[in-house]
Design a protein around this motif. Structure first.
Motif, PDB file in Angstrom:
ATOM      1  N   LYS B  53      34.311  12.593  -2.990  1.00  0.00           N
ATOM      2  CA  LYS B  53      33.910  12.118  -4.310  1.00  0.00           C
ATOM      3  C   LYS B  53      34.880  12.638  -5.375  1.00  0.00           C
ATOM      4  N   ILE B  54      34.908  11.892  -6.458  1.00  0.00           N
ATOM      5  CA  ILE B  54      35.799  12.285  -7.553  1.00  0.00           C
ATOM      6  C   ILE B  54      34.984  13.102  -8.543  1.00  0.00           C
ATOM      7  N   THR B  80      30.081  14.273 -10.996  1.00  0.00           N
ATOM      8  CA  THR B  80      30.723  13.686  -9.827  1.00  0.00           C
ATOM      9  C   THR B  80      30.471  12.190  -9.790  1.00  0.00           C
ATOM     10  N   LEU B  81      31.533  11.425  -9.679  1.00  0.00           N
ATOM     11  CA  LEU B  81      31.379   9.965  -9.657  1.00  0.00           C
ATOM     12  C   LEU B  81      30.994   9.496  -8.254  1.00  0.00           C
ATOM     13  N   PRO B  82      29.973   8.667  -8.160  1.00  0.00           N
ATOM     14  CA  PRO B  82      29.561   8.178  -6.847  1.00  0.00           C
ATOM     15  C   PRO B  82      30.690   7.428  -6.141  1.00  0.00           C
ATOM     16  N   ASP B  83      30.806   7.668  -4.860  1.00  0.00           N
ATOM     17  CA  ASP B  83      31.830   7.021  -4.046  1.00  0.00           C
ATOM     18  C   ASP B  83      31.362   5.605  -3.694  1.00  0.00           C
ATOM     19  N   PHE B 109      23.569  10.664  -9.626  1.00  0.00           N
ATOM     20  CA  PHE B 109      24.459  10.562 -10.791  1.00  0.00           C
ATOM     21  C   PHE B 109      23.639  10.469 -12.075  1.00  0.00           C
ATOM     22  N   SER B 110      22.569   9.686 -12.046  1.00  0.00           N
ATOM     23  CA  SER B 110      21.766   9.509 -13.267  1.00  0.00           C
ATOM     24  C   SER B 110      21.054  10.813 -13.639  1.00  0.00           C
ATOM     25  N   ARG B 140      38.101   4.205 -15.852  1.00  0.00           N
ATOM     26  CA  ARG B 140      38.626   4.202 -14.479  1.00  0.00           C
ATOM     27  C   ARG B 140      38.450   2.820 -13.869  1.00  0.00           C
ATOM     28  N   THR B 141      39.498   2.273 -13.359  1.00  0.00           N
ATOM     29  CA  THR B 141      39.371   0.966 -12.713  1.00  0.00           C
ATOM     30  C   THR B 141      39.479   1.093 -11.202  1.00  0.00           C
ATOM     31  N   GLU B 142      40.054   2.204 -10.739  1.00  0.00           N
ATOM     32  CA  GLU B 142      40.251   2.412  -9.296  1.00  0.00           C
ATOM     33  C   GLU B 142      39.056   3.135  -8.713  1.00  0.00           C
ATOM     34  N   ASN B 143      38.529   2.593  -7.622  1.00  0.00           N
ATOM     35  CA  ASN B 143      37.534   3.303  -6.823  1.00  0.00           C
ATOM     36  C   ASN B 143      36.324   3.777  -7.639  1.00  0.00           C
TER      37      ASN B 143
END
Lengths: 297, 191
Positions: B53-54, B80-83, B109-110, B140-143
């Motif tokens: 995860k990012i 953490t951004l969900p994958d 995430f929420s 962010r546009t990627e992933n």
């Protein structure tokens, strides 16, 4: 004369009190499979309906809310109770005593489509509706408004939030509607396409989901809607207003609403997103071809 | 005399019943609220997300610190951004059984967003630092799932409402820079 008046007054006072009593009981009039659903889960569901009933929506509730007949949480409760009549279990395929841990809930009304196709359109004498166990009997899914919803393990998972659970009811309830019966051409897709694609007219009956379009994170999965006012739309409108217009929600509830709203909205085809960008889109059809009570055997 | 007494008794009974029911209704509502709170508080702690995860770690905060204010710990701002692949797997498992519901990765995430936004509502400095992270997430546009970008963008715009004097200018500029798909999704949430 005065004595009669006094009696009449007493009677009217009692009647008024009784009507007030009725108003203060938002408990749902749904039937539970008490054999398979423990009392604790029945209480959880009742608490969820009561919590929904207690949500207050402010003046900035949007006009899409008319899907639930009005602009208050009581209107949503009414929408639910017209469409959910039986709560049973969504059990694991290999163990009917265990709740499927991956599902929140499933409305079995969509199974009507296949039964209808086989029996009414193909004249198959062996066609039988899906039956589901309920208490010590079986419920036959003879039409979507039977309103049988099976609860899965994700619903009772302690990590699942109450807003998620309510949103699930709002979504599943819409699968109980079939405003018009599809014809043979609409239904032929079911036979030719194992993914369950049906024509637009067919989708409106039980608001069946369709495969998500190319480029979508769920491309090819039966997890999107292309017709207006379907189950993902119902969830989106509810959750969006929890986030945007609820006046007595906590920040956690609002964020849960936002997450559900964005996820439900992402399941709408681009043409449908365009539909909702219109501030006054065409009104939903909230009828169903047959709202008879369930047939039991 | 007796007739008027019976009328008074009738009125008295009516009032007592009405008062009793009102109290009972109020108590029921109070219990409901307590139940809701208990339900929310009984949530178990978030699970640890896979390392793929990012995680957004904000740069050392450019926010000016005023006197007597505790400095913001950058870790407090992390989320953490969900994958997308985990999201897809979770939805597919559920949809196979015709189920619906929020995939766990979005729920987690929420819940993190709720904690961050509560803090941000109290502190303009925290909100200003959080705004940068939310803007980065939204752009962010990627992933990155459109749902996640929308949540970030909407919350960034809300920060402008929470602290207009500190953030509204940045929020307005951000709103003007939204990509068309994101703009449509943000507007669909009422922002």
């Amino acid at each position: 004369m005065k004595k009669q008046l006094g009696f009449a007054f007493l009677l009217s006072s009692l009647l008024m009190s009784l009507s007030a009593l009725a108003d203060t009981q938002p408990a749902p009039s749904i039937m539970y499979d008490t054999v398979r659903i423990p009392v604790a889960i029945q209480n959880m569901i009742s608490a969820d309906f009561n919590a929904l009933n207690a949500l207050q929506f402010g003046p900035n509730v949007d006009n899409l809310f008319r899907l639930y007949y009005g602009s208050s949480s009581q209107d949503i409760v009414r929408y639910l109770l017209e469409r959910v009549h039986y709560v049973g279990v969504d059990a694991m395929d290999n163990d009917p005593t265990k709740l499927d841990p991956t599902t929140y809930a499933a409305n079995y009304g969509a199974s009507f489509l296949d039964y209808y196709y086989q029996s009414a359109l193909m004249r198959n004498p062996h066609a039988r509706p899906v039956t589901v166990p309920f208490n010590n009997t079986q419920i036959m899914i003879t039409h979507p408004r039977v309103g049988f919803v099976g609860i899965g393990g994700a619903y009772v998972n302690p990590k699942t939030t109450q807003i998620d659970r309510i949103d699930t009811w709002v979504h599943e309830a819409r699968h109980s509607d079939c405003p018009s019966l599809p014809n043979a051409t609409d239904m032929s897709f079911i036979v030719h396409d194992q993914d369950g694609r049906v024509s637009v007219a067919g989708q409106v009956c039980s608001y069946a989901h369709v495969p998500c379009p190319k480029g979508h994170p769920l491309a090819g999965e039966l997890a999107c809607d292309v017709v207006p006012w379907g189950a993902y739309s119902a969830g989106y409108i509810f959750a969006k207003n929890v986030f945007k217009a609820c006046t007595n929600c906590t920040e956690e509830q609002k964020q849960a609403g936002l997450a559900s709203a964005t996820d439900d909205y992402s399941r709408l085809f681009p043409i449908l997103r365009q539909f909702y960008s219109n501030p006054n889109p065409a009104a939903p059809n909230m009828t169903s071809f047959d709202a008879r009570p369930a047939t039991r055997r | 005399m007796r007739r008027s007494q019976s009328m008074l008794v009738a009125i008295f009974i009516g009032v007592v019943i009405w008062f009793g029911l009102s109290r009972w209704e109020a108590q029921t509502k109070k219990n409901l609220r307590a139940q809701q709170t208990a339900d929310l508080q009984s949530d178990v702690p978030l699970s640890v997300l896979p390392a793929s995860k990012i995680t957004l770690r904000l740069p050392s905060s450019p926010v000016k610190k005023e006197k007597n204010q505790t400095p913001i710990n950058p870790q407090d701002l992390e989320f953490t951004l969900p994958d997308p692949e985990t999201y897809r797997e979770q939805v597919i498992i559920s949809e196979k059984h015709e189920g619906a519901g929020l995939p766990p990765v979005l729920r987690e995430f929420s819940q993190r967003m709720a904690a961050l936004m509560e803090k941000a509502a109290q502190s303009p400095e925290f909100a200003s630092a959080l705004f940068n992270g939310l803007q980065e997430c939204a752009e962010r546009t990627e992933n990155t799932l459109i749902q996640v970008r929308t949540i970030c963008a909407v919350n960034a715009l809300r920060l402008g409402e929470f602290h207009p004097s500190e953030i509204s200018e940045k929020a307005n500029a951000f709103r003007g820079s939204l990509a068309p798909e994101l703009k449509q999704s943000v507007e669909a949430m009422g922002y």
